[in-house]
Write a protein that holds these residues in place. Structure first.
Motif, PDB file in Angstrom:
ATOM      1  N   ALA A   1      62.162  78.134  31.730  1.00 56.40           N
ATOM      2  CA  ALA A   1      61.266  77.799  32.841  1.00 56.40           C
ATOM      3  C   ALA A   1      60.742  76.373  32.697  1.00 56.40           C
ATOM      4  CB  ALA A   1      60.119  78.792  32.901  1.00 56.40           C
ATOM      5  N   PHE A   2      60.410  75.966  31.492  1.00 62.37           N
ATOM      6  CA  PHE A   2      59.939  74.596  31.256  1.00 62.37           C
ATOM      7  C   PHE A   2      61.032  73.588  31.598  1.00 62.37           C
ATOM      8  CE2 PHE A   2      59.283  70.899  28.531  1.00 62.37           C
ATOM      9  CZ  PHE A   2      57.968  70.565  28.848  1.00 62.37           C
ATOM     10  N   ALA A   3      62.248  73.849  31.147  1.00 67.54           N
ATOM     11  CA  ALA A   3      63.363  72.946  31.436  1.00 67.54           C
ATOM     12  C   ALA A   3      63.661  72.911  32.928  1.00 67.54           C
ATOM     13  CB  ALA A   3      64.597  73.388  30.654  1.00 67.54           C
ATOM     14  N   ALA A   4      63.536  74.052  33.600  1.00 66.81           N
ATOM     15  CA  ALA A   4      63.822  74.121  35.035  1.00 66.81           C
ATOM     16  C   ALA A   4      62.882  73.228  35.824  1.00 66.81           C
ATOM     17  CB  ALA A   4      63.716  75.567  35.510  1.00 66.81           C
ATOM     18  N   ARG A   5      61.598  73.256  35.509  1.00 65.70           N
ATOM     19  CA  ARG A   5      60.639  72.443  36.263  1.00 65.70           C
ATOM     20  C   ARG A   5      60.903  70.950  36.065  1.00 65.70           C
ATOM     21  NH1 ARG A   5      56.594  72.974  39.297  1.00 65.70           N
ATOM     22  NH2 ARG A   5      56.732  75.244  39.095  1.00 65.70           N
ATOM     23  N   ALA A   6      61.160  70.533  34.847  1.00 66.82           N
ATOM     24  CA  ALA A   6      61.412  69.114  34.604  1.00 66.82           C
ATOM     25  C   ALA A   6      62.659  68.644  35.347  1.00 66.82           C
ATOM     26  CB  ALA A   6      61.565  68.867  33.102  1.00 66.82           C
ATOM     27  N   LEU A   7      63.714  69.455  35.328  1.00 67.09           N
ATOM     28  CA  LEU A   7      64.952  69.067  35.993  1.00 67.09           C
ATOM     29  C   LEU A   7      64.780  69.099  37.508  1.00 67.09           C
ATOM     30  CD1 LEU A   7      67.604  68.180  34.768  1.00 67.09           C
ATOM     31  CD2 LEU A   7      68.499  70.477  35.104  1.00 67.09           C
ATOM     32  N   ALA A   8      64.016  70.065  38.014  1.00 69.03           N
ATOM     33  CA  ALA A   8      63.773  70.153  39.457  1.00 69.03           C
ATOM     34  C   ALA A   8      63.020  68.938  39.958  1.00 69.03           C
ATOM     35  CB  ALA A   8      63.005  71.433  39.770  1.00 69.03           C
ATOM     36  N   GLU A   9      62.037  68.474  39.218  1.00 71.32           N
ATOM     37  CA  GLU A   9      61.298  67.290  39.630  1.00 71.32           C
ATOM     38  C   GLU A   9      62.192  66.055  39.627  1.00 71.32           C
ATOM     39  OE1 GLU A   9      58.023  67.184  36.971  1.00 71.32           O
ATOM     40  OE2 GLU A   9      56.892  68.768  38.020  1.00 71.32           O
ATOM     41  N   ARG A  10      63.101  65.969  38.671  1.00 68.23           N
ATOM     42  CA  ARG A  10      64.049  64.848  38.660  1.00 68.23           C
ATOM     43  C   ARG A  10      64.946  64.874  39.880  1.00 68.23           C
ATOM     44  NH1 ARG A  10      67.333  65.007  33.310  1.00 68.23           N
ATOM     45  NH2 ARG A  10      68.658  63.696  34.645  1.00 68.23           N
TER      46      ARG A  10
END
Length: 521
Positions: free
Chosen positions: A251-260
């Motif tokens: 979930a943490f990785a998903a949010r960072a990648l989604a914002e990118r």
């Protein structure tokens, strides 16, 4: 033209997802609530009078033994992943419309399995065997109609989608506020709604109503197979040192990648409506899934879908016994690479960040405000400029109503010989200002049919203002348009004047009269 689409619908999916994840049999009365209202319920609960939209207290009053469950989108997506995987074993390029509903292009399965009906039967049978889940198939032109057909178990004949939709209740649009208003106006079916003029629908109900109007007419604007985008719009990250094998880290990785991804799209003036999610595991397995959305995916919405998908993959992760072959139920190892593909891109036309601020709430507020003004004053009350073709500055911008397709009145591609050279004037008057041009002797300057100037311009008078000396001038540039239609013919000569007071203007001589049509900065 809408793509022939096959939709798979699993009835009462929030209830089934609760059963699959929590082990509570859905044979008894179960109701899933969202915002204290019933989102879905089991057949046993419906038999007791429970219906979608009821409040929790009303549900318990009708069926005291009902099991009440709060809705969990992550649980729905996690439980739906094995179903999508089962469909992918028979049909490639499955797109998740929402949890419990997915869609594929119907042409490939129909040709492979000998027709649309055999393909539907094969998919239903395979889902039941692989997942133990009941599913219904619908086939129609476009995703919207196919999903509605799946709820009825209908295979709509090619070309018959509009007729099929016309008899359905207007509630099928899935927009409660719009449905309530339409019913008060006497519009009961999708056919009644589709019969309304599109311009009037846009003016009265805004963009969302206009989209629903197109869907009601069988015009699906979201094709199933979007065009591939340049690779520089994709975003990816590697996790080789610490593979993703837990939902919280995913979930943490998903949010960072989604914002990118959202920032990358916003930088190109684009918005995402479909999202491709690709993953690679330590065992070399390649995973892929596509999520689609009716509107524009925000950074939060992208992050949610990535998190749901990773949750589904990781929850269904299994490790085969030594020497045993891996199955297709889920990955056998942690995820080492995650890639997001904006597999459905539309220009963010009219929503430029420089005007409205950051994407998201500010953009939506501006959108709602413009739509509200149109609803009060009509569609032409708010217009935006679109680059157009023409020889005069006033012709090189076409004003189109807010929300309409940005189609110029004249294409900008032709060379348009005789147009005013750059730079373009800063202000173009909607009504030209009357003017007069004199030579050194105070005589009005004229232009012959062969574009010969009677004398060098020396003074320019605009309206009732005193004449101003001309410091420099260029021209004439002729206009000789539609000479074959005398009533529409236009013959004129244009000049650029630099005045002694520092102003620069564009003047036109037509039918013996001078006028100023634009001013330069």
């Amino acid at each position: 033209m809408s793509v022939r689409t096959l939709a798979i619908w699993c009835p009462d999916w929030p209830v089934i997802a609760f059963e699959l994840t929590e082990g509570v049999p859905a044979t008894g009365p179960v109701a899933v609530l969202r915002n204290n209202r019933v989102l879905a319920c089991s057949p046993a609960a419906r038999a007791e009078g429970v219906r979608r939209g009821l409040r929790k207290r009303e549900v318990q009053g009708r069926c005291p033994q009902v099991v009440v469950v709060e809705h969990d989108p992550g649980r729905d997506a996690r439980a739906f992943e094995p179903v999508v995987a089962a469909v992918s074993e028979l049909v490639p390029s499955v797109e998740v419309v929402r949890s419990g509903v997915c869609a594929v292009a119907a042409r490939g399965p129909a040709r492979y399995y000998g027709g649309e009906e055999p393909a539907a039967e094969r998919l239903v049978e395979h889902i039941a065997q692989a997942c133990g889940v009941e599913a219904q198939i619908g086939i129609a032109d476009g995703v919207f109609a196919a999903v509605l057909a799946a709820r009825a178990g209908r295979l709509v004949e090619p070309g018959g989608t509009a007729a099929y939709l016309s008899g359905l209740d207007v509630a099928a649009t899935g927009r409660p506020a719009l449905v309530e208003l339409l019913r008060r106006l006497g519009v009961r079916t999708l056919g009644d709604f589709a019969a309304l003029p599109a311009a009037d629908v846009l003016a009265r109900f805004g963009f969302d109503g206009a989209l629903a109007h197109r869907l009601a007419a069988g015009l699906d604007d979201h094709p199933l197979r979007p065009e591939r985008l340049p690779p520089d719009l994709d975003v990816a990250d590697d996790f080789t040192d610490e593979p993703l094998d837990r939902v919280d880290s995913a979930a943490f990785a998903a949010r960072a990648l989604a914002e990118r991804l959202h920032a990358t799209l916003a930088g190109h003036g684009l918005a995402c409506t479909r999202l491709g999610i690709e993953a690679r595991t330590e065992a070399g397995e390649e995973l892929h899934r596509v999520w689609r959305h009716d509107g524009l995916l925000t950074a939060a919405a992208i992050a949610d879908r990535v998190r749901w998908q990773l949750d589904g993959w990781l929850t269904n992760r299994h490790r085969p016994a030594p020497g045993a072959p891996a199955t297709s139920g889920g990955p056998t190892a942690g995820i080492t690479r995650l890639r997001l593909i904006p597999d459905g891109i539309v220009p963010a036309g009219g929503l430029q960040l420089g005007l409205w601020g950051d994407a998201g709430e500010n953009r939506d507020r501006a959108d709602r405000a413009m739509t509200r003004v149109q609803g009060l004053l009509g569609p032409d009350a708010v217009r935006v400029g679109v680059p157009s073709g023409g020889r005069d500055p006033g012709e090189r911008v076409t004003l189109v109503p807010w929300g309409d397709e940005p189609v110029p009145e004249r294409p900008a591609e032709p060379p348009w010989p005789g147009r005013i050279p750059a730079p373009a004037p800063a202000t173009v008057f909607p009504d030209p200002l009357p003017a007069a041009v004199y030579d050194d002797g105070g005589v009005a300057v004229a232009v012959s049919g062969r574009l010969a100037v009677s004398a060098p311009p020396a003074q320019l008078r605009i309206g009732a203002d005193p004449p101003v000396a001309v410091a420099g001038w260029a021209g004439p540039w002729p206009i000789d348009e539609r000479w074959w239609a005398p009533a529409e013919a236009q013959r004129a000569a244009r000049f650029q004047f630099v005045l002694a007071d520092g102003r620069a203007v564009l003047a036109v001589l037509a039918r013996g009269n001078w006028s100023v049509t634009a001013v330069y900065d």
